[in-house]
Design a protein around this motif. Structure first.
Motif, mmCIF file in Angstrom:
data_model
loop_
_atom_site.group_PDB
_atom_site.id
_atom_site.type_symbol
_atom_site.label_atom_id
_atom_site.label_comp_id
_atom_site.label_asym_id
_atom_site.label_seq_id
_atom_site.Cartn_x
_atom_site.Cartn_y
_atom_site.Cartn_z
ATOM 1 N N GLY A 385 0.817 -1.203 0.000
ATOM 2 C CA GLY A 385 0.000 0.000 0.000
ATOM 3 C C GLY A 385 0.852 1.255 0.000
ATOM 4 O O GLY A 385 2.080 1.201 -0.098
ATOM 5 N N SER A 386 0.186 2.371 0.143
ATOM 6 C CA SER A 386 0.902 3.654 0.106
ATOM 7 C C SER A 386 1.181 4.227 1.486
ATOM 8 O O SER A 386 2.048 5.084 1.642
ATOM 9 N N GLU A 387 0.490 3.743 2.492
ATOM 10 C CA GLU A 387 0.649 4.291 3.843
ATOM 11 C C GLU A 387 1.146 3.220 4.805
ATOM 12 O O GLU A 387 0.761 2.050 4.719
ATOM 13 N N GLU A 388 1.973 3.658 5.742
ATOM 14 C CA GLU A 388 2.472 2.746 6.756
ATOM 15 C C GLU A 388 1.384 2.452 7.789
ATOM 16 O O GLU A 388 0.574 3.319 8.116
ATOM 17 N N ILE A 389 1.385 1.233 8.283
ATOM 18 C CA ILE A 389 0.430 0.809 9.298
ATOM 19 C C ILE A 389 1.187 0.604 10.603
ATOM 20 O O ILE A 389 2.256 -0.012 10.623
ATOM 21 N N ALA A 390 0.645 1.131 11.675
ATOM 22 C CA ALA A 390 1.326 1.072 12.964
ATOM 23 C C ALA A 390 1.533 -0.377 13.407
ATOM 24 O O ALA A 390 0.698 -1.249 13.163
ATOM 25 N N GLU A 391 2.644 -0.609 14.082
ATOM 26 C CA GLU A 391 2.960 -1.936 14.583
ATOM 27 C C GLU A 391 1.944 -2.374 15.628
ATOM 28 O O GLU A 391 1.522 -1.595 16.480
ATOM 29 N N GLY A 392 1.537 -3.629 15.577
ATOM 30 C CA GLY A 392 0.565 -4.154 16.512
ATOM 31 C C GLY A 392 1.140 -4.360 17.896
ATOM 32 O O GLY A 392 2.354 -4.511 18.084
ATOM 33 N N GLU A 393 0.262 -4.402 18.866
ATOM 34 C CA GLU A 393 0.671 -4.601 20.258
ATOM 35 C C GLU A 393 1.463 -5.894 20.430
ATOM 36 O O GLU A 393 2.458 -5.938 21.165
ATOM 37 N N GLU A 394 1.025 -6.954 19.748
ATOM 38 C CA GLU A 394 1.659 -8.251 19.937
ATOM 39 C C GLU A 394 3.142 -8.216 19.574
ATOM 40 O O GLU A 394 3.985 -8.779 20.283
ATOM 41 N N VAL A 395 3.469 -7.537 18.461
ATOM 42 C CA VAL A 395 4.863 -7.447 18.031
ATOM 43 C C VAL A 395 5.638 -6.519 18.962
ATOM 44 O O VAL A 395 6.779 -6.819 19.341
ATOM 45 N N ALA A 396 5.038 -5.413 19.345
ATOM 46 C CA ALA A 396 5.711 -4.454 20.210
ATOM 47 C C ALA A 396 6.071 -5.089 21.550
ATOM 48 O O ALA A 396 7.156 -4.850 22.095
ATOM 49 N N VAL A 397 5.175 -5.910 22.073
ATOM 50 C CA VAL A 397 5.432 -6.565 23.353
ATOM 51 C C VAL A 397 6.542 -7.608 23.208
ATOM 52 O O VAL A 397 7.410 -7.736 24.075
ATOM 53 N N THR A 398 6.543 -8.354 22.119
ATOM 54 C CA THR A 398 7.600 -9.333 21.893
ATOM 55 C C THR A 398 8.950 -8.651 21.778
ATOM 56 O O THR A 398 9.979 -9.171 22.233
ATOM 57 N N ARG A 399 8.949 -7.464 21.203
ATOM 58 C CA ARG A 399 10.192 -6.733 20.998
ATOM 59 C C ARG A 399 10.826 -6.280 22.319
ATOM 60 O O ARG A 399 12.004 -5.915 22.361
ATOM 61 N N ILE A 400 10.078 -6.312 23.406
ATOM 62 C CA ILE A 400 10.638 -5.922 24.698
ATOM 63 C C ILE A 400 11.788 -6.847 25.092
ATOM 64 O O ILE A 400 12.741 -6.440 25.755
ATOM 65 N N SER A 401 11.709 -8.107 24.676
ATOM 66 C CA SER A 401 12.802 -9.038 24.984
ATOM 67 C C SER A 401 14.096 -8.549 24.358
ATOM 68 O O SER A 401 14.123 -8.102 23.205
ATOM 69 N N THR A 402 15.182 -8.668 25.101
ATOM 70 C CA THR A 402 16.481 -8.281 24.571
ATOM 71 C C THR A 402 16.887 -9.163 23.393
ATOM 72 O O THR A 402 17.753 -8.789 22.597
ATOM 73 N N GLY A 403 16.246 -10.330 23.264
ATOM 74 C CA GLY A 403 16.565 -11.211 22.150
ATOM 75 C C GLY A 403 16.136 -10.664 20.808
ATOM 76 O O GLY A 403 16.708 -11.026 19.773
ATOM 77 N N ALA A 404 15.126 -9.803 20.787
ATOM 78 C CA ALA A 404 14.612 -9.289 19.518
ATOM 79 C C ALA A 404 15.677 -8.508 18.753
ATOM 80 O O ALA A 404 15.727 -8.558 17.521
ATOM 81 N N ALA A 405 16.529 -7.793 19.473
ATOM 82 C CA ALA A 405 17.566 -6.993 18.829
ATOM 83 C C ALA A 405 18.965 -7.546 19.113
ATOM 84 O O ALA A 405 19.959 -6.851 18.892
ATOM 85 N N PHE A 406 19.041 -8.778 19.581
ATOM 86 C CA PHE A 406 20.332 -9.360 19.961
ATOM 87 C C PHE A 406 21.245 -9.487 18.755
ATOM 88 O O PHE A 406 20.812 -9.880 17.668
#
Length: 420
Positions: A385-406
Protein backbone atom coordinates in the motif's frame (compact mmCIF):
# COMPACT_ATOMS: atom_id res chain seq x y z
CA UNK A 1 6.67 -30.18 -3.14
CA UNK A 2 9.25 -27.40 -3.27
CA UNK A 3 11.41 -27.18 -0.14
CA UNK A 4 12.91 -23.69 0.00
CA UNK A 5 15.12 -24.72 2.94
CA UNK A 6 16.85 -27.26 0.71
CA UNK A 7 17.49 -24.51 -1.87
CA UNK A 8 19.51 -22.33 0.51
CA UNK A 9 23.27 -22.02 0.18
CA UNK A 10 25.63 -23.30 2.84
CA UNK A 11 26.28 -19.76 4.06
CA UNK A 12 22.58 -18.94 4.27
CA UNK A 13 21.84 -22.14 6.16
CA UNK A 14 24.64 -21.58 8.67
CA UNK A 15 23.36 -18.05 9.31
CA UNK A 16 19.72 -19.05 9.60
CA UNK A 17 20.27 -21.93 12.04
CA UNK A 18 21.33 -19.66 14.89
CA UNK A 19 18.68 -17.09 13.92
CA UNK A 20 15.90 -19.69 14.07
CA UNK A 21 17.19 -21.03 17.38
CA UNK A 22 16.89 -17.51 18.80
CA UNK A 23 13.50 -16.95 17.17
CA UNK A 24 12.32 -20.17 18.81
CA UNK A 25 13.35 -18.82 22.20
CA UNK A 26 11.31 -15.68 21.50
CA UNK A 27 8.18 -17.75 20.76
CA UNK A 28 7.92 -18.26 24.50
CA UNK A 29 8.40 -14.54 25.15
CA UNK A 30 5.69 -13.65 22.62
CA UNK A 31 3.04 -15.56 24.52
CA UNK A 32 3.90 -14.72 28.13
CA UNK A 33 2.30 -11.23 28.31
CA UNK A 34 -1.03 -12.59 27.12
CA UNK A 35 -0.84 -15.40 29.66
CA UNK A 36 -0.09 -12.98 32.45
CA UNK A 37 -3.17 -10.93 31.60
CA UNK A 38 -5.38 -14.02 31.26
CA UNK A 39 -4.25 -16.24 34.13
CA UNK A 40 -2.00 -14.14 36.37
CA UNK A 41 1.55 -15.00 37.40
CA UNK A 42 0.78 -18.55 38.58
CA UNK A 43 -1.06 -19.40 35.38
CA UNK A 44 1.70 -17.95 33.22
CA UNK A 45 4.22 -20.05 35.12
CA UNK A 46 2.23 -23.25 34.70
CA UNK A 47 1.61 -22.78 30.97
CA UNK A 48 5.31 -22.03 30.43
CA UNK A 49 6.25 -25.26 32.20
CA UNK A 50 3.77 -27.35 30.23
CA UNK A 51 4.69 -25.66 26.94
CA UNK A 52 8.34 -26.72 27.22
CA UNK A 53 7.51 -30.13 28.70
CA UNK A 54 5.20 -30.83 25.76
CA UNK A 55 7.84 -29.95 23.20
CA UNK A 56 11.38 -30.72 24.34
CA UNK A 57 11.21 -34.50 24.96
CA UNK A 58 9.99 -34.95 21.39
CA UNK A 59 12.20 -32.50 19.55
CA UNK A 60 15.35 -33.42 21.47
CA UNK A 61 14.92 -37.03 20.37
CA UNK A 62 14.26 -35.96 16.76
CA UNK A 63 17.41 -33.84 16.66
CA UNK A 64 19.52 -36.67 18.06
CA UNK A 65 18.30 -38.95 15.29
CA UNK A 66 18.81 -36.30 12.60
CA UNK A 67 22.45 -35.76 13.58
CA UNK A 68 23.48 -39.28 14.54
CA UNK A 69 23.85 -38.45 18.23
CA UNK A 70 23.95 -41.82 19.97
CA UNK A 71 24.73 -42.64 23.57
CA UNK A 72 22.90 -41.87 26.77
CA UNK A 73 25.40 -39.92 28.85
CA UNK A 74 25.69 -36.33 30.00
CA UNK A 75 27.74 -35.41 26.90
CA UNK A 76 24.80 -36.43 24.69
CA UNK A 77 22.40 -34.46 26.89
CA UNK A 78 24.59 -31.40 26.41
CA UNK A 79 24.69 -31.93 22.64
CA UNK A 80 20.90 -31.75 22.72
CA UNK A 81 21.02 -28.48 24.64
CA UNK A 82 23.30 -26.96 21.99
CA UNK A 83 20.67 -27.56 19.29
CA UNK A 84 17.63 -26.52 21.33
CA UNK A 85 15.53 -23.39 20.87
CA UNK A 86 15.58 -23.16 24.67
CA UNK A 87 19.32 -22.49 24.55
CA UNK A 88 20.14 -20.33 21.50
CA UNK A 89 23.90 -19.75 21.22
CA UNK A 90 25.35 -16.63 22.84
CA UNK A 91 21.95 -15.32 23.96
CA UNK A 92 21.90 -18.27 26.36
CA UNK A 93 25.65 -18.85 26.71
CA UNK A 94 25.86 -22.40 28.02
CA UNK A 95 29.29 -23.71 29.08
CA UNK A 96 29.83 -27.41 29.73
CA UNK A 97 31.98 -29.65 31.93
CA UNK A 98 32.01 -33.43 31.55
CA UNK A 99 33.36 -35.45 34.49
CA UNK A 100 32.44 -38.88 33.16
CA UNK A 101 29.57 -40.64 31.39
CA UNK A 102 27.24 -40.09 34.34
CA UNK A 103 28.32 -36.72 35.72
CA UNK A 104 28.70 -33.22 34.35
CA UNK A 105 27.93 -29.58 34.87
CA UNK A 106 26.75 -26.64 32.84
CA UNK A 107 26.65 -22.97 33.62
CA UNK A 108 25.51 -19.84 31.83
CA UNK A 109 28.05 -17.08 31.40
CA UNK A 110 25.18 -15.01 29.98
CA UNK A 111 21.45 -15.65 30.20
CA UNK A 112 19.38 -13.46 27.93
CA UNK A 113 16.21 -14.70 29.60
CA UNK A 114 17.52 -13.46 32.94
CA UNK A 115 18.34 -10.10 31.39
CA UNK A 116 14.70 -9.88 30.32
CA UNK A 117 13.14 -10.62 33.70
CA UNK A 118 15.70 -9.34 36.20
CA UNK A 119 14.55 -5.71 35.85
CA UNK A 120 10.99 -6.88 36.63
CA UNK A 121 11.83 -7.97 40.14
CA UNK A 122 12.88 -10.92 42.25
CA UNK A 123 9.52 -12.66 42.16
CA UNK A 124 9.61 -13.11 38.38
CA UNK A 125 13.24 -14.19 38.55
CA UNK A 126 12.33 -16.96 41.00
CA UNK A 127 9.42 -18.04 38.82
CA UNK A 128 11.70 -18.45 35.80
CA UNK A 129 14.90 -19.71 37.40
CA UNK A 130 13.30 -21.98 40.00
CA UNK A 131 9.68 -22.86 39.25
CA UNK A 132 10.02 -23.18 35.47
CA UNK A 133 13.57 -24.51 35.13
CA UNK A 134 13.27 -27.29 37.75
CA UNK A 135 10.77 -29.37 35.71
CA UNK A 136 11.82 -28.30 32.19
CA UNK A 137 15.55 -29.09 32.19
CA UNK A 138 14.79 -32.71 33.17
CA UNK A 139 12.13 -32.90 30.44
CA UNK A 140 14.80 -32.15 27.84
CA UNK A 141 17.31 -34.55 29.39
CA UNK A 142 14.60 -37.25 29.39
CA UNK A 143 15.02 -37.75 25.64
CA UNK A 144 18.60 -38.91 26.19
CA UNK A 145 18.25 -40.74 29.50
CA UNK A 146 15.15 -40.95 31.73
CA UNK A 147 17.49 -41.58 34.68
CA UNK A 148 19.05 -38.12 34.33
CA UNK A 149 18.82 -35.71 37.26
CA UNK A 150 19.39 -31.96 36.83
CA UNK A 151 20.03 -30.01 40.04
CA UNK A 152 20.98 -26.39 40.68
CA UNK A 153 24.34 -25.56 42.24
CA UNK A 154 23.42 -21.88 42.29
CA UNK A 155 20.95 -19.71 40.41
CA UNK A 156 19.31 -16.30 40.54
CA UNK A 157 18.23 -14.13 42.23
CA UNK A 158 21.89 -13.18 42.00
CA UNK A 159 23.77 -12.63 45.24
CA UNK A 160 25.79 -10.51 45.13
CA UNK A 161 24.15 -8.45 42.41
CA UNK A 162 25.78 -9.02 39.03
CA UNK A 163 27.13 -12.45 39.99
CA UNK A 164 28.58 -14.55 37.19
CA UNK A 165 28.09 -17.13 35.92
CA UNK A 166 24.39 -16.38 36.00
CA UNK A 167 23.54 -19.94 37.05
CA UNK A 168 25.28 -23.28 37.53
CA UNK A 169 23.79 -26.77 37.36
CA UNK A 170 24.88 -30.37 37.91
CA UNK A 171 23.67 -33.26 35.76
CA UNK A 172 23.96 -36.86 36.91
CA UNK A 173 22.67 -40.22 35.77
CA UNK A 174 21.64 -42.85 38.31
CA UNK A 175 20.70 -46.04 36.53
CA UNK A 176 19.67 -47.62 39.85
CA UNK A 177 17.05 -44.95 40.53
CA UNK A 178 13.54 -45.26 39.07
CA UNK A 179 13.30 -43.84 35.56
CA UNK A 180 11.39 -40.60 35.18
CA UNK A 181 8.03 -40.74 33.45
CA UNK A 182 7.26 -38.84 30.28
CA UNK A 183 5.73 -35.52 31.42
CA UNK A 184 1.97 -35.51 30.87
CA UNK A 185 2.07 -32.52 28.44
CA UNK A 186 4.47 -34.52 26.26
CA UNK A 187 2.15 -37.52 26.46
CA UNK A 188 -0.70 -35.37 25.11
CA UNK A 189 1.38 -33.74 22.37
CA UNK A 190 2.77 -37.13 21.32
CA UNK A 191 -0.23 -37.69 19.04
CA UNK A 192 0.43 -34.46 17.13
CA UNK A 193 1.28 -35.14 13.50
CA UNK A 194 4.37 -32.96 13.70
CA UNK A 195 6.12 -35.78 15.56
CA UNK A 196 5.71 -38.15 12.62
CA UNK A 197 7.12 -35.86 9.94
CA UNK A 198 9.79 -37.63 7.88
CA UNK A 199 11.99 -35.45 5.71
CA UNK A 200 13.55 -36.57 2.43
CA UNK A 201 17.31 -36.58 2.19
CA UNK A 202 18.75 -33.11 1.51
CA UNK A 203 20.02 -32.41 -1.98
CA UNK A 204 23.77 -32.91 -2.24
CA UNK A 205 25.61 -30.04 -3.93
CA UNK A 206 29.31 -30.82 -4.34
CA UNK A 207 30.00 -27.23 -5.44
CA UNK A 208 28.55 -25.92 -2.14
CA UNK A 209 29.29 -28.77 0.26
CA UNK A 210 30.40 -26.51 3.12
CA UNK A 211 32.19 -27.79 6.19
CA UNK A 212 33.31 -31.28 7.11
CA UNK A 213 30.83 -32.27 9.85
CA UNK A 214 28.11 -34.43 8.34
CA UNK A 215 26.67 -35.19 11.77
CA UNK A 216 27.42 -34.71 15.48
CA UNK A 217 28.53 -38.23 16.30
CA UNK A 218 31.98 -37.07 17.38
CA UNK A 219 32.97 -35.56 20.73
CA UNK A 220 30.99 -32.87 22.49
CA UNK A 221 32.28 -29.46 21.38
CA UNK A 222 32.51 -26.38 23.58
CA UNK A 223 30.71 -24.37 20.89
CA UNK A 224 28.99 -25.20 17.62
CA UNK A 225 30.36 -23.25 14.67
CA UNK A 226 27.59 -23.95 12.19
CA UNK A 227 29.70 -23.28 9.06
CA UNK A 228 31.75 -26.33 10.11
CA UNK A 229 28.78 -28.55 9.21
CA UNK A 230 28.14 -29.67 5.65
CA UNK A 231 25.32 -28.12 3.72
CA UNK A 232 23.22 -31.28 3.95
CA UNK A 233 23.74 -31.49 7.73
CA UNK A 234 22.59 -27.88 8.08
CA UNK A 235 19.44 -28.65 6.09
CA UNK A 236 18.65 -31.44 8.54
CA UNK A 237 19.34 -29.19 11.54
CA UNK A 238 17.28 -26.28 10.24
CA UNK A 239 14.29 -28.43 9.36
CA UNK A 240 14.29 -29.80 12.91
CA UNK A 241 14.58 -26.33 14.45
CA UNK A 242 11.42 -25.29 12.61
CA UNK A 243 9.64 -28.31 14.06
CA UNK A 244 10.86 -27.33 17.53
CA UNK A 245 9.05 -24.02 17.05
CA UNK A 246 5.87 -25.74 15.94
CA UNK A 247 6.03 -28.14 18.89
CA UNK A 248 6.30 -25.16 21.24
CA UNK A 249 3.19 -23.67 19.62
CA UNK A 250 1.36 -26.96 20.14
CA UNK A 251 2.46 -27.15 23.76
CA UNK A 252 1.36 -23.57 24.39
CA UNK A 253 -2.04 -24.04 22.76
CA UNK A 254 -2.78 -27.29 24.57
CA UNK A 255 -1.69 -25.90 27.94
CA UNK A 256 -3.98 -22.89 27.56
CA UNK A 257 -6.88 -25.06 26.48
CA UNK A 258 -6.48 -27.32 29.53
CA UNK A 259 -7.18 -24.43 31.89
CA UNK A 260 -9.72 -22.52 29.79
CA UNK A 261 -11.51 -23.43 26.56
CA UNK A 262 -10.92 -23.69 22.82
CA UNK A 263 -11.87 -20.06 22.19
CA UNK A 264 -9.35 -18.78 24.72
CA UNK A 265 -6.59 -21.08 23.48
CA UNK A 266 -7.18 -19.87 19.92
CA UNK A 267 -7.13 -16.22 20.96
CA UNK A 268 -3.90 -16.55 22.94
CA UNK A 269 -2.21 -18.71 20.31
CA UNK A 270 -3.06 -16.06 17.71
CA UNK A 271 -1.51 -13.42 19.98
CA UNK A 272 1.65 -15.50 20.35
CA UNK A 273 1.84 -16.25 16.64
CA UNK A 274 1.35 -12.61 15.65
CA UNK A 275 3.95 -11.39 18.11
CA UNK A 276 6.69 -13.70 16.91
CA UNK A 277 5.77 -13.33 13.21
CA UNK A 278 6.90 -9.72 12.94
CA UNK A 279 10.13 -10.16 14.89
CA UNK A 280 10.96 -13.33 12.96
CA UNK A 281 10.66 -11.49 9.64
CA UNK A 282 12.96 -8.72 10.82
CA UNK A 283 15.66 -11.14 11.93
CA UNK A 284 15.38 -13.43 8.90
CA UNK A 285 15.47 -10.48 6.50
CA UNK A 286 18.58 -9.07 8.18
CA UNK A 287 20.26 -12.48 8.11
CA UNK A 288 19.57 -12.92 4.39
CA UNK A 289 20.40 -9.31 3.53
CA UNK A 290 16.87 -8.53 2.34
CA UNK A 291 15.73 -4.90 2.56
CA UNK A 292 12.38 -3.22 1.75
CA UNK A 293 13.76 -1.97 -1.57
CA UNK A 294 13.96 -5.59 -2.73
CA UNK A 295 10.19 -5.45 -3.09
CA UNK A 296 7.99 -8.46 -3.67
CA UNK A 297 10.91 -10.74 -4.52
CA UNK A 298 12.55 -9.93 -1.20
CA UNK A 299 9.34 -10.45 0.75
CA UNK A 300 8.75 -13.80 -0.95
CA UNK A 301 12.30 -14.88 -0.18
CA UNK A 302 11.89 -14.10 3.53
CA UNK A 303 8.42 -15.59 3.90
CA UNK A 304 9.47 -18.83 2.19
CA UNK A 305 11.66 -19.61 5.22
CA UNK A 306 9.42 -18.02 7.87
CA UNK A 307 8.07 -20.27 10.67
CA UNK A 308 4.52 -19.63 9.45
CA UNK A 309 5.40 -21.37 6.19
CA UNK A 310 8.32 -23.68 6.88
CA UNK A 311 8.99 -26.51 6.68
CA UNK A 312 6.74 -27.21 3.73
CA UNK A 313 6.50 -30.92 4.60
CA UNK A 314 4.53 -29.89 7.70
CA UNK A 315 2.74 -26.65 6.75
CA UNK A 316 2.05 -27.41 3.08
CA UNK A 317 2.80 -23.76 2.27
CA UNK A 318 4.07 -22.35 -1.00
CA UNK A 319 4.94 -18.74 -1.80
CA UNK A 320 5.20 -17.00 -5.15
CA UNK A 321 5.35 -13.40 -6.32
CA UNK A 322 3.98 -11.72 -9.39
CA UNK A 323 5.68 -8.46 -10.27
CA UNK A 324 3.14 -7.72 -13.00
CA UNK A 325 0.24 -8.35 -10.62
CA UNK A 326 1.99 -6.56 -7.78
CA UNK A 327 1.45 -9.27 -5.18
CA UNK A 328 2.97 -12.10 -3.19
CA UNK A 329 0.70 -15.12 -2.89
CA UNK A 330 0.93 -17.72 -0.14
CA UNK A 331 -1.04 -20.94 -0.47
CA UNK A 332 -1.41 -23.52 2.30
CA UNK A 333 -2.55 -26.95 1.10
CA UNK A 334 -5.56 -28.14 3.06
CA UNK A 335 -4.23 -31.68 3.47
CA UNK A 336 -0.99 -30.60 5.19
CA UNK A 337 -0.41 -32.10 8.67
CA UNK A 338 -0.21 -28.56 10.15
CA UNK A 339 -3.97 -28.11 9.82
CA UNK A 340 -4.71 -31.17 11.91
CA UNK A 341 -2.52 -30.25 14.88
CA UNK A 342 -3.62 -27.98 17.71
CA UNK A 343 -1.37 -25.04 16.87
CA UNK A 344 -1.06 -21.72 15.01
CA UNK A 345 -2.85 -23.06 11.95
CA UNK A 346 -6.17 -22.58 13.75
CA UNK A 347 -5.73 -18.81 13.58
CA UNK A 348 -5.49 -18.83 9.79
CA UNK A 349 -8.29 -21.37 9.57
CA UNK A 350 -10.65 -18.87 11.23
CA UNK A 351 -9.59 -16.08 8.87
CA UNK A 352 -7.33 -14.18 11.27
CA UNK A 353 -4.91 -12.25 9.07
CA UNK A 354 -2.94 -10.72 11.97
CA UNK A 355 -0.04 -13.20 11.91
CA UNK A 356 0.53 -12.82 8.16
CA UNK A 357 0.15 -9.05 8.37
CA UNK A 358 2.76 -8.93 11.12
CA UNK A 359 5.09 -11.16 9.11
CA UNK A 360 4.82 -8.96 6.00
CA UNK A 361 5.08 -5.68 7.89
CA UNK A 362 8.23 -6.89 9.60
CA UNK A 363 9.86 -6.05 6.26
CA UNK A 364 7.75 -3.06 5.21
CA UNK A 365 4.88 -1.57 7.27
CA UNK A 366 2.93 -0.72 4.10
CA UNK A 367 1.97 -4.29 3.23
CA UNK A 368 -1.72 -5.27 3.16
CA UNK A 369 -3.03 -8.82 3.38
CA UNK A 370 -6.15 -10.34 1.90
CA UNK A 371 -6.74 -13.75 3.50
CA UNK A 372 -9.32 -16.15 2.16
CA UNK A 373 -9.94 -19.54 0.58
CA UNK A 374 -9.70 -20.95 -2.89
CA UNK A 375 -11.42 -24.30 -2.79
CA UNK A 376 -10.02 -26.07 0.25
CA UNK A 377 -6.71 -24.16 0.26
CA UNK A 378 -6.06 -21.09 2.41
CA UNK A 379 -4.70 -18.20 0.33
CA UNK A 380 -3.00 -14.99 1.44
CA UNK A 381 -2.44 -12.24 -1.11
CA UNK A 382 0.02 -9.54 -0.03
CA UNK A 383 0.20 -6.16 -1.75
CA UNK A 384 2.12 -2.98 -1.02
CA UNK A 385 0.00 0.00 0.00
CA UNK A 386 0.90 3.65 0.11
CA UNK A 387 0.65 4.29 3.84
CA UNK A 388 2.47 2.75 6.76
CA UNK A 389 0.43 0.81 9.30
CA UNK A 390 1.33 1.07 12.96
CA UNK A 391 2.96 -1.94 14.58
CA UNK A 392 0.56 -4.15 16.51
CA UNK A 393 0.67 -4.60 20.26
CA UNK A 394 1.66 -8.25 19.94
CA UNK A 395 4.86 -7.45 18.03
CA UNK A 396 5.71 -4.45 20.21
CA UNK A 397 5.43 -6.57 23.35
CA UNK A 398 7.60 -9.33 21.89
CA UNK A 399 10.19 -6.73 21.00
CA UNK A 400 10.64 -5.92 24.70
CA UNK A 401 12.80 -9.04 24.98
CA UNK A 402 16.48 -8.28 24.57
CA UNK A 403 16.56 -11.21 22.15
CA UNK A 404 14.61 -9.29 19.52
CA UNK A 405 17.57 -6.99 18.83
CA UNK A 406 20.33 -9.36 19.96
CA UNK A 407 23.50 -9.26 17.89
CA UNK A 408 25.64 -12.37 17.55
CA UNK A 409 29.35 -11.91 18.11
CA UNK A 410 32.48 -13.66 16.91
CA UNK A 411 32.25 -17.42 17.32
CA UNK A 412 34.75 -18.97 19.69
CA UNK A 413 36.94 -21.80 18.42
CA UNK A 414 35.11 -25.09 19.09
CA UNK A 415 37.12 -27.37 21.34
CA UNK A 416 36.35 -31.02 22.10
CA UNK A 417 35.29 -31.59 25.70
CA UNK A 418 36.49 -34.77 27.35
CA UNK A 419 36.03 -36.03 30.94
CA UNK A 420 38.11 -34.06 33.44
Amino acid sequence: MRDRIDELTHRELATLVRELLLIGQLVDRAGMPALLGEFGLDGMRDVAIEEWQAASPHYALRMKRALGISGDGVAEIFKGFQLDVGAPPEFMDFRYIVHDHDHGEFYLDHCGALMDVEPMGEELVKVMCHDIEDPTFPATAYATNPHAVVEAIHRPPRTPAGRTPHCHWAVSIDEDAPAAELPFPAAESASSLVNGIEFPAPTARPDDAGGELEDYSGPLLSDLHFPDFTRTALVRILREVYLQIHLLAIGFTQAVRRRSDSETSLRLATYQCTGIAGVATERIAAALGVVPADGLAGLARVLAVHPLLAPVHYTGASVDFDDDGGAVEIRWAADAPWWQDECWSAALDTGAAGPIEAAARGLDPRYRVDLGREGSAVIARLTLGSEEIAEGEEVAVTRISTGAAFEFGAVRTPLPLFPV
